[in-house]
Design an enzyme around this catalytic site. Structure first.
Site, PDB file in Angstrom:
ATOM      1  N   ASN A   9      28.429  19.829  26.500  1.00  0.00           N
ATOM      2  CA  ASN A   9      29.700  19.115  26.699  1.00  0.00           C
ATOM      3  C   ASN A   9      29.355  17.728  27.234  1.00  0.00           C
ATOM      4  O   ASN A   9      29.028  17.559  28.409  1.00  0.00           O
ATOM      5  CB  ASN A   9      30.560  19.898  27.699  1.00  0.00           C
ATOM      6  CG  ASN A   9      31.883  19.219  27.978  1.00  0.00           C
ATOM      7  OD1 ASN A   9      32.148  18.126  27.461  1.00  0.00           O
ATOM      8  ND2 ASN A   9      32.703  19.854  28.798  1.00  0.00           N
ATOM      9  N   LYS A  16      27.162  18.493  30.433  1.00  0.00           N
ATOM     10  CA  LYS A  16      27.158  19.874  30.931  1.00  0.00           C
ATOM     11  C   LYS A  16      26.492  20.736  29.873  1.00  0.00           C
ATOM     12  O   LYS A  16      26.694  20.510  28.675  1.00  0.00           O
ATOM     13  CB  LYS A  16      28.587  20.388  31.117  1.00  0.00           C
ATOM     14  CG  LYS A  16      29.256  19.921  32.369  1.00  0.00           C
ATOM     15  CD  LYS A  16      30.531  20.752  32.593  1.00  0.00           C
ATOM     16  CE  LYS A  16      31.490  19.941  33.416  1.00  0.00           C
ATOM     17  NZ  LYS A  16      32.875  20.173  33.139  1.00  0.00           N
ATOM     18  N   ARG A  84      31.166  20.699  22.474  1.00  0.00           N
ATOM     19  CA  ARG A  84      32.598  20.545  22.728  1.00  0.00           C
ATOM     20  C   ARG A  84      33.017  19.149  22.246  1.00  0.00           C
ATOM     21  O   ARG A  84      32.413  18.143  22.641  1.00  0.00           O
ATOM     22  CB  ARG A  84      32.881  20.653  24.224  1.00  0.00           C
ATOM     23  CG  ARG A  84      34.329  20.377  24.503  1.00  0.00           C
ATOM     24  CD  ARG A  84      34.588  20.233  25.972  1.00  0.00           C
ATOM     25  NE  ARG A  84      36.002  20.023  26.193  1.00  0.00           N
ATOM     26  CZ  ARG A  84      36.498  19.311  27.180  1.00  0.00           C
ATOM     27  NH1 ARG A  84      35.690  18.727  28.048  1.00  0.00           N
ATOM     28  NH2 ARG A  84      37.782  19.172  27.327  1.00  0.00           N
ATOM     29  N   HIS A 173      42.682  21.786  25.793  1.00  0.00           N
ATOM     30  CA  HIS A 173      42.244  23.021  26.458  1.00  0.00           C
ATOM     31  C   HIS A 173      42.304  24.210  25.495  1.00  0.00           C
ATOM     32  O   HIS A 173      42.441  25.354  25.923  1.00  0.00           O
ATOM     33  CB  HIS A 173      43.133  23.370  27.675  1.00  0.00           C
ATOM     34  CG  HIS A 173      42.987  22.460  28.847  1.00  0.00           C
ATOM     35  ND1 HIS A 173      44.054  22.142  29.650  1.00  0.00           N
ATOM     36  CD2 HIS A 173      41.917  21.835  29.373  1.00  0.00           C
ATOM     37  CE1 HIS A 173      43.652  21.332  30.619  1.00  0.00           C
ATOM     38  NE2 HIS A 173      42.341  21.132  30.469  1.00  0.00           N
ATOM     39  N   HIS A 199      46.831  27.253  32.124  1.00  0.00           N
ATOM     40  CA  HIS A 199      45.476  26.847  32.516  1.00  0.00           C
ATOM     41  C   HIS A 199      45.645  25.801  33.616  1.00  0.00           C
ATOM     42  O   HIS A 199      46.064  24.666  33.353  1.00  0.00           O
ATOM     43  CB  HIS A 199      44.726  26.264  31.306  1.00  0.00           C
ATOM     44  CG  HIS A 199      43.391  25.695  31.676  1.00  0.00           C
ATOM     45  ND1 HIS A 199      42.192  26.290  31.352  1.00  0.00           N
ATOM     46  CD2 HIS A 199      43.065  24.580  32.381  1.00  0.00           C
ATOM     47  CE1 HIS A 199      41.198  25.566  31.831  1.00  0.00           C
ATOM     48  NE2 HIS A 199      41.699  24.519  32.464  1.00  0.00           N
ATOM     49  N   ASN A 202      41.643  21.153  37.372  1.00  0.00           N
ATOM     50  CA  ASN A 202      41.871  19.726  37.631  1.00  0.00           C
ATOM     51  C   ASN A 202      42.803  19.159  36.574  1.00  0.00           C
ATOM     52  O   ASN A 202      43.716  18.411  36.872  1.00  0.00           O
ATOM     53  CB  ASN A 202      40.545  18.975  37.609  1.00  0.00           C
ATOM     54  CG  ASN A 202      40.092  18.680  39.010  1.00  0.00           C
ATOM     55  OD1 ASN A 202      40.920  18.405  39.883  1.00  0.00           O
ATOM     56  ND2 ASN A 202      38.797  18.750  39.231  1.00  0.00           N
ATOM     57  N   ARG A 232      46.555  13.386  37.321  1.00  0.00           N
ATOM     58  CA  ARG A 232      47.398  12.945  36.191  1.00  0.00           C
ATOM     59  C   ARG A 232      48.857  13.281  36.472  1.00  0.00           C
ATOM     60  O   ARG A 232      49.167  14.354  37.003  1.00  0.00           O
ATOM     61  CB  ARG A 232      46.962  13.630  34.897  1.00  0.00           C
ATOM     62  CG  ARG A 232      45.718  13.030  34.297  1.00  0.00           C
ATOM     63  CD  ARG A 232      45.255  13.804  33.077  1.00  0.00           C
ATOM     64  NE  ARG A 232      44.024  14.524  33.356  1.00  0.00           N
ATOM     65  CZ  ARG A 232      43.485  15.434  32.557  1.00  0.00           C
ATOM     66  NH1 ARG A 232      44.069  15.749  31.421  1.00  0.00           N
ATOM     67  NH2 ARG A 232      42.363  16.036  32.893  1.00  0.00           N
ATOM     68  N   ASP A 274      42.631  17.972  45.262  1.00  0.00           N
ATOM     69  CA  ASP A 274      42.051  19.316  45.341  1.00  0.00           C
ATOM     70  C   ASP A 274      43.081  20.292  45.919  1.00  0.00           C
ATOM     71  O   ASP A 274      43.549  20.103  47.045  1.00  0.00           O
ATOM     72  CB  ASP A 274      40.811  19.240  46.249  1.00  0.00           C
ATOM     73  CG  ASP A 274      40.025  20.535  46.228  1.00  0.00           C
ATOM     74  OD1 ASP A 274      40.580  21.586  46.601  1.00  0.00           O
ATOM     75  OD2 ASP A 274      38.848  20.489  45.828  1.00  0.00           O
ATOM     76  N   GLU A 325      43.046  30.951  38.868  1.00  0.00           N
ATOM     77  CA  GLU A 325      42.179  32.088  39.181  1.00  0.00           C
ATOM     78  C   GLU A 325      42.096  32.361  40.682  1.00  0.00           C
ATOM     79  O   GLU A 325      41.764  33.474  41.096  1.00  0.00           O
ATOM     80  CB  GLU A 325      40.763  31.836  38.639  1.00  0.00           C
ATOM     81  CG  GLU A 325      40.706  31.833  37.121  1.00  0.00           C
ATOM     82  CD  GLU A 325      39.413  31.247  36.579  1.00  0.00           C
ATOM     83  OE1 GLU A 325      38.369  31.347  37.248  1.00  0.00           O
ATOM     84  OE2 GLU A 325      39.460  30.667  35.469  1.00  0.00           O
ATOM     85  N   ASN A 326      42.341  31.325  41.488  1.00  0.00           N
ATOM     86  CA  ASN A 326      42.067  31.462  42.930  1.00  0.00           C
ATOM     87  C   ASN A 326      43.260  31.333  43.854  1.00  0.00           C
ATOM     88  O   ASN A 326      43.249  31.904  44.949  1.00  0.00           O
ATOM     89  CB  ASN A 326      41.045  30.400  43.349  1.00  0.00           C
ATOM     90  CG  ASN A 326      39.679  30.664  42.754  1.00  0.00           C
ATOM     91  OD1 ASN A 326      39.059  31.670  43.062  1.00  0.00           O
ATOM     92  ND2 ASN A 326      39.242  29.791  41.875  1.00  0.00           N
ATOM     93  N   GLU A 376      35.207  28.855  28.831  1.00  0.00           N
ATOM     94  CA  GLU A 376      35.218  27.918  27.708  1.00  0.00           C
ATOM     95  C   GLU A 376      33.853  27.844  27.030  1.00  0.00           C
ATOM     96  O   GLU A 376      33.762  27.782  25.808  1.00  0.00           O
ATOM     97  CB  GLU A 376      35.670  26.530  28.203  1.00  0.00           C
ATOM     98  CG  GLU A 376      37.138  26.560  28.606  1.00  0.00           C
ATOM     99  CD  GLU A 376      37.611  25.266  29.237  1.00  0.00           C
ATOM    100  OE1 GLU A 376      37.407  25.108  30.454  1.00  0.00           O
ATOM    101  OE2 GLU A 376      38.189  24.433  28.544  1.00  0.00           O
TER     102      GLU A 376
HETATM  103  P1  AMP Z   1      38.750  23.599  37.666  1.00  0.00           P
HETATM  104  O1  AMP Z   1      39.004  22.227  37.096  1.00  0.00           O
HETATM  105  O2  AMP Z   1      39.164  24.711  36.728  1.00  0.00           O
HETATM  106  O3  AMP Z   1      37.367  23.771  38.209  1.00  0.00           O
HETATM  107  O4  AMP Z   1      39.731  23.758  38.941  1.00  0.00           O
HETATM  108  C1  AMP Z   1      39.644  22.898  40.039  1.00  0.00           C
HETATM  109  C2  AMP Z   1      40.847  23.150  40.935  1.00  0.00           C
HETATM  110  O5  AMP Z   1      40.835  24.513  41.378  1.00  0.00           O
HETATM  111  C3  AMP Z   1      40.851  22.279  42.184  1.00  0.00           C
HETATM  112  O6  AMP Z   1      42.168  21.789  42.419  1.00  0.00           O
HETATM  113  C4  AMP Z   1      40.485  23.273  43.267  1.00  0.00           C
HETATM  114  O7  AMP Z   1      41.020  22.903  44.512  1.00  0.00           O
HETATM  115  C5  AMP Z   1      41.151  24.529  42.754  1.00  0.00           C
HETATM  116  N1  AMP Z   1      40.647  25.712  43.469  1.00  0.00           N
HETATM  117  C6  AMP Z   1      39.414  26.254  43.420  1.00  0.00           C
HETATM  118  N2  AMP Z   1      39.325  27.296  44.307  1.00  0.00           N
HETATM  119  C7  AMP Z   1      40.529  27.386  44.926  1.00  0.00           C
HETATM  120  C8  AMP Z   1      41.085  28.254  45.937  1.00  0.00           C
HETATM  121  N3  AMP Z   1      40.356  29.219  46.491  1.00  0.00           N
HETATM  122  N4  AMP Z   1      42.367  28.057  46.310  1.00  0.00           N
HETATM  123  C9  AMP Z   1      43.122  27.066  45.758  1.00  0.00           C
HETATM  124  N5  AMP Z   1      42.658  26.235  44.817  1.00  0.00           N
HETATM  125  C10 AMP Z   1      41.387  26.389  44.385  1.00  0.00           C
END
Ligand code: AMP
Length: 392
Positions: A9, A16, A84, A173, A199, A202, A232, A274, A325-326, A376
């Site tokens: 990527n 990556k 990608r 995506h 999805h 970021n 964004r 974040d 996911e989190n 991905e």
């Molecule tokens: P990605 O682009 O898929 O890697 O997702 C990044 C985003 O996931 C960022 O906004 C992170 O703050 C958020 N993220 C990762 N772990 C957590 C968590 N445990 N709780 C809340 N947000 C998370």
């Protein structure tokens, strides 16, 4: 074909990579070369034993970084390289074995993704020069959404803008939406029904997927349309551009920068892009962080509700990406904002599902809600294999 696939990527200053076996659950060699072209250029990643490493590549360009990446493959020769590519326009409805005509077509669509396609093409050119004996496959972010019907992909604009200039909604995506909805078909008793997919990373996008076909999605001509994201804005009034130009004298570059890099969670909170930090600051009472969290969740829920119009039947919601996911808090709020869909969460399951765990988190009486970690790279490798088999 048992040899692994090398997934690349390529960004403007980063590459990556991941080496993916035919068994997608096997341990992966993976990493990233960053800050290419500068004295701080470096390669970091993990080897097949899961040990991490970091190596300086001071001053390295893309070709030198690819050499260093190959040296990290522990002498495991890939069967092919899967690239990608962000924008495939209307040329590509699936992955394509790279030859001169495919490169021409990617160049033609570069006007639609000026920040991404040229970097992807540079990566393809460098790997073709370095490894001419390896087949190379382009896997497009847009391809999965080429099944959108015209009512979903056309803007209400003069027809010539579409027919002569390709101005339409493409969606992005795609590898993630495809992976997650296909996985739902495998693990849910409802199979490949009608799913609303979010999805949330970021970058964030939503889609309506029915029987493995994307019927609508939140991103459009560019990855700026749709829900609010890390930096964004997502949807704004199209009249905003003229207003900012006339009232504040902003140039198109100023507007582009603000909407892409200074908006979203970051712009609303004035703190950070974040979600972890947004949640922590909101818990401590930071007003901007609270607003950013509220706007983010409301826009995701509103987008899912709007996309439900595309689905002939509705089986549930699939959440993925770093936030999906989190963040049990985002999931809780988003589902809470969709009361007319008969959705309800099991709070314990929701709170416990994180850190790469897959699981069903609804209360069990209505449409399902699943957390499905996206893959991905795995999907790009699978599409690369499939493409090679078709051409064998
Ligand atoms: P990605 O682009 O898929 O890697 O997702 C990044 C985003 O996931 C960022 O906004 C992170 O703050 C958020 N993220 C990762 N772990 C957590 C968590 N445990 N709780 C809340 N947000 C998370």
């Amino acid at each position: 074909m048992n040899a692994p696939i090398l997934v690349i990527n390529c960004g403007s200053s980063s590459i990556k990579y991941a080496l993916i076996d035919s068994d997608p659950n096997a341990p992966r060699l993976a990493g990233i070369a960053e800050r290419l072209g500068s004295t701080e250029a470096h390669l970091k990643g993990s080897n097949s034993c899961g040990e991490s490493f970091q190596q300086s590549l001071s001053g390295a360009d893309h070709a030198q970084a690819l050499h260093a990446i190959f040296a990290r493959l522990e002498e495991r020769s890939p069967a092919a390289i899967g690239h990608r590519v962000v924008h495939g326009g209307e040329h590509f409805t699936q992955a394509a074995l790279i030859d001169a005509s495919v490169i021409d077509a990617i160049e033609t669509t570069a006007a639609l993704a000026p920040l991404h396609n040229p970097a992807n093409l540079a990566g393809i050119a460098a790997t073709r020069a370095l490894f001419p004996y390896l087949p190379q496959v382009a896997v497009f972010d847009t391809a999965f959404h080429q099944t959108l019907p015209p009512q979903a992909y056309r803007y209400a604009l003069p027809e010539a803008l579409y027919t002569q200039h390709g101005i339409r909604r493409y969606g992005f995506h795609g590898t993630s939406h495809a992976f997650v909805s296909q996985r739902a078909g495998e693990i849910s008793e409802r199979g490949n029904g009608g799913w609303l997919v979010a999805h949330l990373g970021n970058g964030c996008s939503t889609s309506a997927v029915w029987h493995n076909q994307s019927l609508d999605t939140s991103m459009g001509l560019t990855p700026l349309e749709g829900v609010a994201m890390g930096t964004r804005s997502g949807d704004v009034d199209p009249g905003l551009h003229a207003h900012l130009h006339r009232q504040l004298g902003w140039s198109l570059d100023d507007i582009d920068r603000v909407l892409n890099k200074e908006s979203g969670l970051y712009g609303l909170s004035g703190l950070t892009n974040d979600m972890r930090e947004i949640e922590a600051a909101a818990d401590e009472g930071h007003a901007g962080a609270r607003l950013a969290f509220d706007v983010f969740c409301y826009r995701v829920a509103k987008s899912l509700a709007a996309l439900s119009c595309a689905l002939p039947t509705f089986d549930g919601v699939l959440l993925t990406g770093g936030i999906g996911e989190n963040s049990f808090q985002v999931r809780k709020r988003v589902i809470h904002l969709l009361p007319h869909f008969g959705l309800a969460l099991d709070d314990d399951k929701n709170t416990a599902t994180r850190s790469g765990r897959e699981g069903r988190i609804d209360a069990g009486n209505g449409p399902e809600v699943w957390v499905i970690p996206t893959d991905e790279e795995g999907r790009i490798a699978a599409e690369t294999r499939q493409c090679l088999e078709t051409h064998a």
